[in-house]
Design a protein around this motif. Structure first.
Motif, PDB file in Angstrom:
ATOM      1  N   ALA A 255     -11.450 -12.359  -0.039  1.00 55.47           N
ATOM      2  CA  ALA A 255     -10.685 -11.409   0.766  1.00 55.47           C
ATOM      3  C   ALA A 255     -11.015 -11.663   2.237  1.00 55.47           C
ATOM      4  O   ALA A 255     -12.052 -12.241   2.550  1.00 55.47           O
ATOM      5  CB  ALA A 255     -11.048  -9.988   0.369  1.00 55.47           C
TER       6      ALA A 255
ATOM      7  N   THR B  21       6.468   0.100  -5.614  1.00 62.51           N
ATOM      8  CA  THR B  21       7.765  -0.124  -5.018  1.00 62.51           C
ATOM      9  C   THR B  21       8.843   0.767  -5.642  1.00 62.51           C
ATOM     10  O   THR B  21       8.775   1.101  -6.824  1.00 62.51           O
ATOM     11  CB  THR B  21       8.138  -1.613  -5.130  1.00 62.51           C
TER      12      THR B  21
ATOM     13  N   ASN C 233      -7.313  -7.800   9.054  1.00 58.94           N
ATOM     14  CA  ASN C 233      -6.750  -9.066   8.598  1.00 58.94           C
ATOM     15  C   ASN C 233      -6.921 -10.143   9.644  1.00 58.94           C
ATOM     16  O   ASN C 233      -7.362  -9.891  10.743  1.00 58.94           O
ATOM     17  CB  ASN C 233      -5.244  -8.900   8.359  1.00 58.94           C
TER      18      ASN C 233
ATOM     19  N   THR D   6      -5.398 -14.266  -6.307  1.00 57.61           N
ATOM     20  CA  THR D   6      -5.977 -13.029  -5.793  1.00 57.61           C
ATOM     21  C   THR D   6      -7.406 -12.843  -6.278  1.00 57.61           C
ATOM     22  O   THR D   6      -8.219 -12.242  -5.596  1.00 57.61           O
ATOM     23  CB  THR D   6      -5.137 -11.805  -6.195  1.00 57.61           C
TER      24      THR D   6
ATOM     25  N   ASN E  97      -7.149 -14.311  -0.285  1.00 58.07           N
ATOM     26  CA  ASN E  97      -6.337 -13.859  -1.419  1.00 58.07           C
ATOM     27  C   ASN E  97      -5.073 -13.138  -0.950  1.00 58.07           C
ATOM     28  O   ASN E  97      -4.294 -12.677  -1.754  1.00 58.07           O
ATOM     29  CB  ASN E  97      -7.160 -12.972  -2.362  1.00 58.07           C
ATOM     30  N   ARG E  98      -4.893 -13.018   0.357  1.00 57.55           N
ATOM     31  CA  ARG E  98      -3.634 -12.438   0.850  1.00 57.55           C
ATOM     32  C   ARG E  98      -2.704 -13.519   1.344  1.00 57.55           C
ATOM     33  O   ARG E  98      -1.630 -13.244   1.864  1.00 57.55           O
ATOM     34  CB  ARG E  98      -3.912 -11.465   1.980  1.00 57.55           C
TER      35      ARG E  98
ATOM     36  N   ASN F  24       7.171  -7.136   3.610  1.00 57.05           N
ATOM     37  CA  ASN F  24       5.999  -7.872   4.120  1.00 57.05           C
ATOM     38  C   ASN F  24       6.353  -9.248   4.673  1.00 57.05           C
ATOM     39  O   ASN F  24       5.592  -9.806   5.432  1.00 57.05           O
ATOM     40  CB  ASN F  24       4.913  -7.968   3.052  1.00 57.05           C
TER      41      ASN F  24
ATOM     42  N   GLY G 176       5.405  -9.335  -5.917  1.00 59.24           N
ATOM     43  CA  GLY G 176       5.619  -8.621  -4.671  1.00 59.24           C
ATOM     44  C   GLY G 176       6.221  -9.473  -3.580  1.00 59.24           C
ATOM     45  O   GLY G 176       6.017  -9.210  -2.400  1.00 59.24           O
TER      46      GLY G 176
ATOM     47  N   THR H  33      -3.584  -3.872   5.236  1.00 64.10           N
ATOM     48  CA  THR H  33      -2.687  -4.273   4.151  1.00 64.10           C
ATOM     49  C   THR H  33      -2.699  -3.154   3.122  1.00 64.10           C
ATOM     50  O   THR H  33      -3.763  -2.723   2.687  1.00 64.10           O
ATOM     51  CB  THR H  33      -3.181  -5.572   3.529  1.00 64.10           C
TER      52      THR H  33
ATOM     53  N   GLU I  17       0.872  -3.936   6.663  1.00 58.20           N
ATOM     54  CA  GLU I  17       1.587  -4.941   5.882  1.00 58.20           C
ATOM     55  C   GLU I  17       1.658  -4.458   4.436  1.00 58.20           C
ATOM     56  O   GLU I  17       0.629  -4.262   3.793  1.00 58.20           O
ATOM     57  CB  GLU I  17       0.839  -6.269   5.951  1.00 58.20           C
ATOM     58  N   PRO I  18       2.864  -4.213   3.905  1.00 57.98           N
ATOM     59  CA  PRO I  18       2.946  -3.701   2.542  1.00 57.98           C
ATOM     60  C   PRO I  18       2.739  -4.798   1.498  1.00 57.98           C
ATOM     61  O   PRO I  18       3.160  -5.936   1.695  1.00 57.98           O
ATOM     62  CB  PRO I  18       4.375  -3.148   2.465  1.00 57.98           C
ATOM     63  N   VAL I  19       2.053  -4.451   0.421  1.00 56.79           N
ATOM     64  CA  VAL I  19       1.987  -5.327  -0.753  1.00 56.79           C
ATOM     65  C   VAL I  19       2.645  -4.558  -1.892  1.00 56.79           C
ATOM     66  O   VAL I  19       2.034  -3.671  -2.476  1.00 56.79           O
ATOM     67  CB  VAL I  19       0.537  -5.679  -1.126  1.00 56.79           C
ATOM     68  N   PRO I  20       3.903  -4.836  -2.172  1.00 56.88           N
ATOM     69  CA  PRO I  20       4.589  -4.048  -3.202  1.00 56.88           C
ATOM     70  C   PRO I  20       4.080  -4.389  -4.603  1.00 56.88           C
ATOM     71  O   PRO I  20       3.919  -5.558  -4.933  1.00 56.88           O
ATOM     72  CB  PRO I  20       6.056  -4.446  -3.035  1.00 56.88           C
TER      73      PRO I  20
ATOM     74  N   GLN J 296      -5.406  -3.223  -9.807  1.00 54.85           N
ATOM     75  CA  GLN J 296      -5.997  -4.558  -9.900  1.00 54.85           C
ATOM     76  C   GLN J 296      -6.002  -5.242  -8.529  1.00 54.85           C
ATOM     77  O   GLN J 296      -7.002  -5.831  -8.119  1.00 54.85           O
ATOM     78  CB  GLN J 296      -5.193  -5.368 -10.916  1.00 54.85           C
ATOM     79  N   GLN J 297      -4.886  -5.147  -7.813  1.00 56.34           N
ATOM     80  CA  GLN J 297      -4.796  -5.760  -6.489  1.00 56.34           C
ATOM     81  C   GLN J 297      -5.802  -5.125  -5.532  1.00 56.34           C
ATOM     82  O   GLN J 297      -6.453  -5.816  -4.751  1.00 56.34           O
ATOM     83  CB  GLN J 297      -3.383  -5.577  -5.917  1.00 56.34           C
TER      84      GLN J 297
ATOM     85  N   ALA K 271      -9.294  -6.251  -6.285  1.00 55.37           N
ATOM     86  CA  ALA K 271      -9.517  -7.657  -5.930  1.00 55.37           C
ATOM     87  C   ALA K 271      -9.583  -7.847  -4.417  1.00 55.37           C
ATOM     88  O   ALA K 271      -9.849  -8.944  -3.946  1.00 55.37           O
ATOM     89  CB  ALA K 271      -8.413  -8.514  -6.522  1.00 55.37           C
ATOM     90  N   GLY K 272      -9.313  -6.786  -3.676  1.00 54.16           N
ATOM     91  CA  GLY K 272      -9.350  -6.895  -2.218  1.00 54.16           C
ATOM     92  C   GLY K 272      -8.104  -7.514  -1.627  1.00 54.16           C
ATOM     93  O   GLY K 272      -8.090  -7.889  -0.469  1.00 54.16           O
ATOM     94  N   ALA K 273      -7.038  -7.603  -2.427  1.00 56.63           N
ATOM     95  CA  ALA K 273      -5.792  -8.151  -1.897  1.00 56.63           C
ATOM     96  C   ALA K 273      -5.117  -7.147  -0.968  1.00 56.63           C
ATOM     97  O   ALA K 273      -4.206  -7.494  -0.238  1.00 56.63           O
ATOM     98  CB  ALA K 273      -4.854  -8.543  -3.024  1.00 56.63           C
ATOM     99  N   CYS K 274      -5.540  -5.888  -1.036  1.00 53.73           N
ATOM    100  CA  CYS K 274      -5.075  -4.917  -0.048  1.00 53.73           C
ATOM    101  C   CYS K 274      -6.263  -4.049   0.370  1.00 53.73           C
ATOM    102  O   CYS K 274      -7.193  -3.857  -0.396  1.00 53.73           O
ATOM    103  CB  CYS K 274      -3.923  -4.073  -0.581  1.00 53.73           C
ATOM    104  N   ASP K 275      -6.201  -3.553   1.610  1.00 62.32           N
ATOM    105  CA  ASP K 275      -7.307  -2.762   2.137  1.00 62.32           C
ATOM    106  C   ASP K 275      -7.287  -1.348   1.589  1.00 62.32           C
ATOM    107  O   ASP K 275      -8.316  -0.721   1.431  1.00 62.32           O
ATOM    108  CB  ASP K 275      -7.220  -2.692   3.666  1.00 62.32           C
TER     109      ASP K 275
ATOM    110  N   GLU L 211       4.501  -3.135  -8.917  1.00 60.15           N
ATOM    111  CA  GLU L 211       5.445  -2.447  -9.791  1.00 60.15           C
ATOM    112  C   GLU L 211       4.830  -1.224 -10.463  1.00 60.15           C
ATOM    113  O   GLU L 211       5.455  -0.196 -10.578  1.00 60.15           O
ATOM    114  CB  GLU L 211       5.933  -3.403 -10.891  1.00 60.15           C
TER     115      GLU L 211
END
Lengths: 404, 338
Positions: free
Chosen positions: A157, B150, A261, A152, A179-180, A72, A351, B145, B170-173, B182-183, B186-190, B175
């Motif tokens: 968002a 990963t 985004n 986050t 949060n991104r 990323n 990440g 996103t 866009e990757p959000v890796p 959770q991510q 929270a909307g940290a990824c689509d 674990e």
């Protein structure tokens, strides 16, 4: 007839290896070295034999194969078709970036907190003591997680910026906090922009040259030239003039919502911010203690004498105390810079694609080449740590007390 | 004195590691326990329950192998492994058997020197998005996103899929599955991508599962199966046929409930061979003739294991789908027991 000869030379006897102090230390070192080499050889051959028995081998060929995954944050060209080696480079540069940023901010936090901890103001003193004790005594891992989770969870968002009546709006129409990550306007380099940049770089060199000249003049003749406004003028005026002469080649690219985004401008990802901030405030607390120790190591008489000369407290600190305190501060500061670099390997928690995440994480996992990847990782951190240590020791030698 | 001790220990460790390559069956029998690698915890597949006992879909296979080899389904030492440590643990001999939803791929089978003994779950990679996003196809995800676990094959499939369709992401890796969930919330990824079974299991735990949809595209094949070290073919045969026995048992209608009355009481020769009342199949793989019977009695046949751990009656709620028997239109097909 008598034959004269030189007095007999003390001939070397094997027993002297132990009895003679000249040879004894060497003897023991040779023995220790032999044992060490044997141990390493034994472990190495054991590993090789076991790998062979399992039909595996040590090979670095995988580094040339396509990595197959995306990253990323890449500061150098990279696609999923790039090689594993290129992915490792991306990781190395990301590690260096976050380490450098964190070293700079941690130093700033540390110096401010360390100086303020000795303030005469009770409230400030206690606040700084609280900062140092809280941040120093909780593991950095926890701080990284806390800050990332807050980021986050608390920040909106990008979808919150959408619609006619959005829940969030961009600050000044050009900064978006999501949060991104944080989106800020980025420069667009038009033709001729390099000349502007070159002028600016030359101006920076000019400022240093001017200050050097002013100091020399002060020492030689006692004449004090103004420092602040000429520095500012040298720094900005030529660059601004060239900027307009070249027809304003540098523009700004504002981030704007596009699709899922924000696009355009510069994106500073949430993982980078969280890691950077966490490492800075955590290590800053340690540096604050080093700074406090350094300042307290300077005899009180020094600052009292300076005050008696009529210097204001700020100048006492800058001209008398800190230069002497640096000698005590710098050696532990080197360790703190090393710690920042090594602690940045916790990046995978949030990440962030550092070297531990790319080479030591994804590449290791996808290729199964655990031994090779870990060896390369160890080598990298060793080289970086020794490099930082070397540069800082050069600085330390430059600032330490010159004894003649 | 100390040095001697250390060198002695090193030598012993070296010899033990060296010997781990061959005759895993003898090692397991001598130890009296099967060392079985599982996940560090994935509900339904392998996780310790309230009493600290491991249970789940992958765990059941471990127990079946232990029952067949050691006559005790509890003679298993469960070794939790992460995506990163699983292959090293198996290659080094720390575990005898890895049952940890691992995708059967070419390079793992060949370059890493492992043998996949079969497939116990046919899966595929999918996408989950919030309904509010208004996306109906994974091909509409240009610029999105994406949260991705990963170090998994899904990470490679994701890169391939977007490259093939000439769209960006866009990757959000992350674990672990918990972190990804959770991510995503929270909307940290689509969108969140992983094996479709995992997505279904994750969505089932949401407060409002109806607000999230799984996109129709399945972008990869993910045959998940247990594996052993390459080179010990006898051990590979034993584990392979334990898995086949569980699958064949379902096809033949043998369950843990009716297995006793079926033993010696059937006129189907295949059932008789499997349960050891006819022929010498057990002898051929170095076990006694009741090996398959014990394996099936451990946790039931394949269908029972599926229903108990991840089936539609469980919170995970997975349909059989591709994992139905071939006779029911699925892909499960055990070679003939003869």
């Amino acid at each position: 007839m008598t034959t004269f000869s030189d007095p007999p030379k003390a001939s070397f006897r094997p027993s002297m290896l132990l009895s003679d102090t000249r040879y004894r230390s060497i003897t023991f070192q040779v023995i220790a070295l032999a044992l060490l080499v044997t141990a390493i050889w034994y472990l190495g051959s054991n590993l090789a034999a076991n790998l062979r028995a399992a039909g595996l081998n040590i090979s670095f060929q995988f580094l040339g194969n396509p990595a197959g995954y995306d990253i990323n944050q890449t500061l150098i060209p990279y696609t999923s078709q790039s090689s594993n080696l290129q992915a490792a480079w991306v990781g190395i540069i990301n590690t260096l970036l976050v380490s450098f940023l964190a070293c700079v901010t941690a130093t700033i936090f540390g110096v401010i907190a360390g100086v303020l901890r000795l303030s005469n103001n009770w409230l400030i003193r206690k606040l700084m003591a609280g900062y140092v004790e809280i941040f120093r005594n909780i593991p950095v891992l926890i701080w990284i997680l806390i800050i990332y989770t807050i980021m986050t969870a608390a920040m909106p968002a990008p979808s919150a910026f959408r619609g006619d009546d959005p829940a969030s709006t961009m600050m000044l129409g050009s900064f978006a906090f999501t949060n991104r990550g944080v989106y800020i306007p980025g420069p667009v380099w038009g033709p001729g922009s390099m000349i502007v940049v070159a002028t600016f770089v030359a101006s920076i060199i000019g400022v240093f040259a001017y200050r050097r000249y002013a100091t020399k003049l002060l020492y030689d003749t006692g004449r004090l030239l103004p420092m602040l406004w000429p520095s500012v003028a040298i720094l900005f005026v030529p660059a601004i003039v060239v900027f307009f002469i070249m027809g304003m080649p540098i523009g700004l690219d504002f981030p704007a919502l596009a699709g899922f985004n924000f696009r355009g401008g510069i994106q500073i990802g949430a993982p980078l911010i969280a890691l950077w901030f966490a490492l800075s405030i955590y290590t800053g607390a340690f540096i604050a203690e080093n700074v406090r120790a350094g300042i307290q190591a300077v005899s009180r008489g020094q600052s009292e004498a300076a005050a008696a000369l009529g210097l204001r407290p700020g100048r006492v600190m800058n001209l008398v105390v800190l230069p002497q305190a640096l000698r005590v501060i710098i050696p532990p500061l080197i360790s703190n810079y090393l710690n920042i670099t090594k602690n940045s390997s916790l990046a995978i928690l949030v990440g962030y694609a550092d070297i531990t995440a790319t080479l030591g994480g994804i590449t290791l996992n996808q290729t199964g080449r655990a031994i090779e990847c870990v060896v390369l990782l160890m080598l990298f951190y060793l080289v970086i740590s020794l490099g930082i240590s070397m540069v800082m020791n050069v600085y330390n030698n430059a600032t330490k007390l010159k004894e003649r | 004195m100390k040095k001697t001790v250390i060198f002695g220990a090193l030598t012993v460790a070296g010899l033990a590691a060296g010997a781990a390559g061959a005759a895993t069956l003898d090692d397991v029998k001598a130890r009296g326990k099967l060392n079985c690698g599982v996940t560090t915890g994935l509900a339904g597949f392998a996780a310790p329950n309230a009493n600290g006992e491991w249970e789940g879909f992958d765990v059941a296979v471990c127990r079946a192998v232990a029952a067949a080899v050691l006559s005790d389904k509890n003679a298993v030492e469960f070794v939790p492994t992460t995506g990163k440590t699983r292959f090293t643990a198996l290659a080094s001999g720390e575990i005898d058997f890895l049952a940890r939803n691992t995708t059967w791929t070419f390079s793992r089978d060949t370059d890493l020197k492992f043998d996949f003994i079969g497939v116990n779950y046919y899966d595929g990679q999918g996408f989950m998005v919030p309904k509010a996003l208004g996306v109906s196809s994974a091909k509409d995800l240009d610029g999105a996103t994406v949260c991705i676990q990963t170090g998994t094959t899904t990470e490679l499939n994701l890169a391939d899929f977007f490259r093939k369709n000439n769209i960006s992401y866009e990757p959000v890796p992350v674990e672990t599955n918990a972190e990804g969930q959770q991510q995503y919330l929270a909307g940290a990824c689509d969108t969140y991508t992983t094996d479709a079974s995992g997505l279904a299991a994750t969505r089932a735990t949401f407060e409002t599962p109806g607000d999230h949809v799984l996109l129709p595209e399945i972008i990869s094949k993910e045959p998940l199966g247990p594996l052993v070290r390459h080179g010990d073919n006898e051990w590979g045969d034993i584990t392979r046929w334990v898995l086949n026995a569980l699958i064949a048992a379902e096809e033949l209608g043998i369950t843990s409930a009716n297995i006793e009355e079926m033993t010696g009481n059937t006129n189907n020769p295949e059932i008789a061979r499997l349960l050891g009342t006819e022929g010498t199949l057990g002898e051929m793989i170095g076990l006694d003739n009741e090996w398959a019977k014990r394996a099936i009695m451990a946790e039931g046949n394949y269908g029972e294991i599926f229903a108990k751990n991840i089936g539609e009656e469980t919170p995970i709620g997975l349909a059989r789908g591709l994992n139905a028997q071939w006779t029911d239109g699925g892909l499960l097909y055990a070679p003939p027991v003869r």
